[in-house]
Structure formats: C-alpha cells, structure tokens
Design a protein around this motif. Structure first.
Motif, short mmCIF file in Angstrom:
data_model
loop_
_atom_site.label_atom_id
_atom_site.label_comp_id
_atom_site.label_asym_id
_atom_site.label_seq_id
_atom_site.Cartn_x
_atom_site.Cartn_y
_atom_site.Cartn_z
N VAL A 8 -6.08 -5.38 2.88
CA VAL A 8 -5.40 -4.51 3.83
C VAL A 8 -4.03 -5.36 4.19
N LYS A 9 -3.00 -4.45 3.66
CA LYS A 9 -1.56 -4.92 3.83
C LYS A 9 -1.09 -4.98 5.30
N PRO A 10 -0.10 -5.82 5.57
CA PRO A 10 0.45 -6.03 7.13
C PRO A 10 0.55 -4.42 7.68
N HIS A 48 0.45 -13.99 -6.81
CA HIS A 48 -0.27 -12.52 -6.58
C HIS A 48 0.30 -11.69 -7.48
N TYR A 49 1.70 -11.21 -7.09
CA TYR A 49 2.52 -10.16 -7.60
C TYR A 49 3.30 -10.67 -8.82
N GLY A 50 2.99 -11.88 -9.51
CA GLY A 50 3.69 -12.20 -10.52
C GLY A 50 4.02 -11.34 -11.73
N GLU A 51 3.02 -10.24 -11.93
CA GLU A 51 3.29 -9.19 -12.77
C GLU A 51 4.40 -8.54 -12.69
N HIS A 52 5.02 -8.44 -11.29
CA HIS A 52 5.87 -7.42 -10.84
C HIS A 52 7.20 -8.31 -10.74
N LYS A 53 7.23 -9.52 -11.19
CA LYS A 53 8.37 -10.35 -11.09
C LYS A 53 9.88 -9.59 -11.71
N PRO A 56 12.61 -4.05 -9.85
CA PRO A 56 13.73 -4.29 -8.69
C PRO A 56 12.98 -4.42 -7.58
N PHE A 57 11.82 -3.73 -7.32
CA PHE A 57 11.33 -4.03 -5.92
C PHE A 57 10.60 -5.27 -5.63
N PHE A 58 10.73 -6.37 -6.41
CA PHE A 58 9.94 -7.51 -6.18
C PHE A 58 10.13 -8.33 -4.96
N GLY A 59 11.32 -8.34 -4.70
CA GLY A 59 11.94 -9.06 -3.53
C GLY A 59 11.26 -8.49 -2.17
N GLU A 60 11.59 -6.98 -2.21
CA GLU A 60 10.96 -6.26 -1.05
C GLU A 60 9.37 -6.37 -0.77
N LEU A 61 8.79 -6.35 -2.20
CA LEU A 61 7.44 -6.73 -2.03
C LEU A 61 6.89 -7.81 -1.69
N VAL A 62 7.60 -8.93 -1.91
CA VAL A 62 7.07 -10.17 -1.28
C VAL A 62 7.61 -10.25 0.13
N ALA A 90 -4.15 7.02 -5.54
CA ALA A 90 -2.83 6.79 -6.40
C ALA A 90 -1.98 5.36 -5.69
N THR A 91 -1.35 4.66 -6.29
CA THR A 91 -0.45 3.89 -5.78
C THR A 91 0.58 4.62 -4.82
N ASN A 92 1.17 5.33 -5.48
CA ASN A 92 2.35 6.07 -4.37
C ASN A 92 1.54 7.15 -3.62
N ILE A 101 -7.97 6.48 0.73
CA ILE A 101 -7.48 5.83 1.74
C ILE A 101 -5.77 5.93 1.93
N ARG A 102 -4.98 6.02 0.80
CA ARG A 102 -3.80 6.18 0.89
C ARG A 102 -3.32 7.63 1.06
N GLY A 103 -4.32 8.44 0.56
CA GLY A 103 -4.17 10.04 0.78
C GLY A 103 -4.13 10.21 2.27
N THR A 108 4.57 6.04 2.18
CA THR A 108 5.62 5.50 1.21
C THR A 108 5.00 4.49 0.19
N VAL A 109 5.47 4.32 -0.95
CA VAL A 109 4.60 3.29 -2.00
C VAL A 109 4.61 2.07 -1.47
N GLY A 110 5.96 1.66 -0.73
CA GLY A 110 6.07 -0.13 -0.35
C GLY A 110 5.01 -0.17 0.47
N LYS A 111 4.65 0.87 1.51
CA LYS A 111 3.53 0.48 2.58
C LYS A 111 2.61 1.61 2.35
N ASN A 112 1.76 1.08 1.33
CA ASN A 112 0.64 1.84 0.94
C ASN A 112 -0.81 1.34 1.27
N ILE A 113 -0.71 0.49 2.63
CA ILE A 113 -2.01 0.33 3.26
C ILE A 113 -2.74 -0.68 2.59
P1 CMP Z 1 -0.05 -2.74 -5.28
O1 CMP Z 1 -1.25 -2.13 -5.41
O2 CMP Z 1 -0.29 -3.76 -3.81
O3 CMP Z 1 0.43 -3.49 -6.58
C1 CMP Z 1 1.85 -3.74 -6.42
C2 CMP Z 1 2.39 -3.02 -5.35
O4 CMP Z 1 4.06 -2.96 -5.48
C3 CMP Z 1 2.07 -1.81 -5.15
O5 CMP Z 1 0.98 -1.57 -4.55
C4 CMP Z 1 3.06 -1.03 -4.19
O6 CMP Z 1 2.84 -1.11 -2.82
C5 CMP Z 1 4.52 -1.75 -4.64
N1 CMP Z 1 5.64 -0.97 -5.16
C6 CMP Z 1 5.29 -0.28 -6.49
N2 CMP Z 1 6.39 0.51 -6.56
C7 CMP Z 1 7.27 0.18 -5.52
C8 CMP Z 1 8.63 0.68 -5.21
N3 CMP Z 1 9.06 1.53 -6.20
N4 CMP Z 1 9.18 0.03 -4.12
C9 CMP Z 1 8.42 -0.96 -3.56
N5 CMP Z 1 7.05 -1.16 -3.73
C10 CMP Z 1 6.52 -0.61 -4.63
#
Ligand code: CMP
Length: 143
Positions: A8-10, A48-53, A56-62, A90-92, A101-103, A108-113
C-alpha cells in the motif's frame, strides 16, 4: 506455495485504506505471510523501481514512494501474482475496471494506491528486498 509482494503506497496509507485492501485479499482466500508499516529509503526506492530508472517520471516516483510510510506485505496462494494484479486493476486508474482497487479508489497514475509484483521473478526479487526470511510466517499444511 506461490508468493507475491504487495505494497500500500503512501497515498493509500494516508487515506486509511490499509484495512480495506487487506480485507479484500483475505476475503479472496489468500494468506498473509508478512506485513510491516515502514518508511522507504531513497536507496531502497531506487532498487525497487530500478527497471524504471530511464523513465521521465523516475524522480517523481522515488519522491512519492519515500514521502510517507508504506504498508509492505507478502501474500501467498494459488496464482496469487496474477490474481492480485487483477484485483488491483490497471496501473493507470483511468483504465482500471470498477470493483478493482485502483478502479474504486484512485484517479492518477502516480498516486495509484498499491503496487504488486508483475511476475514470479519480480516477486522473488521484491520480497527479498523488503523482508528477511524469518519475517515471513509458515502456515500448517492442512489449512
Ligand atoms: P507501480 O505498479 O508501483 O510500478 C511503477 C509505478 O510507476 C506505477 O505503479 C505508477 O504508479 C508509476 N507511474 C507509471 N507511469 C507514470 C507516470 N507517467 N507518471 C508518474 N508515475 C507513473
């Protein structure tokens, strides 16, 4: 028994959704093998999120995942990796079906619980990043 890593994310912790989320997986029939409320360091977030390094959203994600406590869990059960991802949606959240749960709880995709491992390999890697072997419960085989 197959295991997955769920978190469960922040945003989910702050919105008091831990109980709701745990309840959904319990009622489905999965078993909780480990859980902890914890802060994620920048180093752990980057691993944990190394595959997304390169994204463009990596900094925001961390920044987001280290912004407050998360509730890290290990769940076990038949096909738990794939079924948990169906239950998450779905992630988004704009594409997530109702009754997931996300539905139901995210916009928003960044804050997807919630985060959940997407494969057996990711599950093993993520479980070992967050939990020591002795932090995971063993259940009697007959249950
Ligand atoms: P998660 O399943 O934790 O894995 C990677 C996360 O990156 C994903 O959920 C989203 O919360 C996040 N993510 C994906 N795309 C974006 C985006 N465009 N902007 C911000 N965060 C994103």
């Amino acid at each position: 028994m197959e295991k997955t890593f769920l978190m469960v994310k922040p945003d989910g912790v702050q919105r008091s959704l831990i109980g709701e989320i745990v309840s959904r997986f319990e009622k489905k029939g999965f078993r909780l093998a480990g859980a902890k409320l914890m802060a994620i360091s920048t180093e752990l977030a980057e691993q944990h999120y190394g595959e997304h390094k390169e994204r463009p959203f990596f900094g925001e994600l961390v920044d987001f995942i280290t912004s407050g406590p998360v509730f890290a869990m290990v769940w076990e059960g038949e096909n738990v990796i794939a079924v948990a991802r169906q239950m998450m949606g779905a992630t988004n959240p704009k594409d997530a079906a109702a009754a997931t749960i996300r539905g139901d709880f995210a916009v928003t995709v960044g804050k997807n619980i919630i985060h959940g491992s997407d494969s057996l390999e990711s599950a093993e890697r993520e479980i070992s990043l967050f939990f020591k072997e002795e932090e995971l419960a063993e259940y009697a085989k007959s249950i």
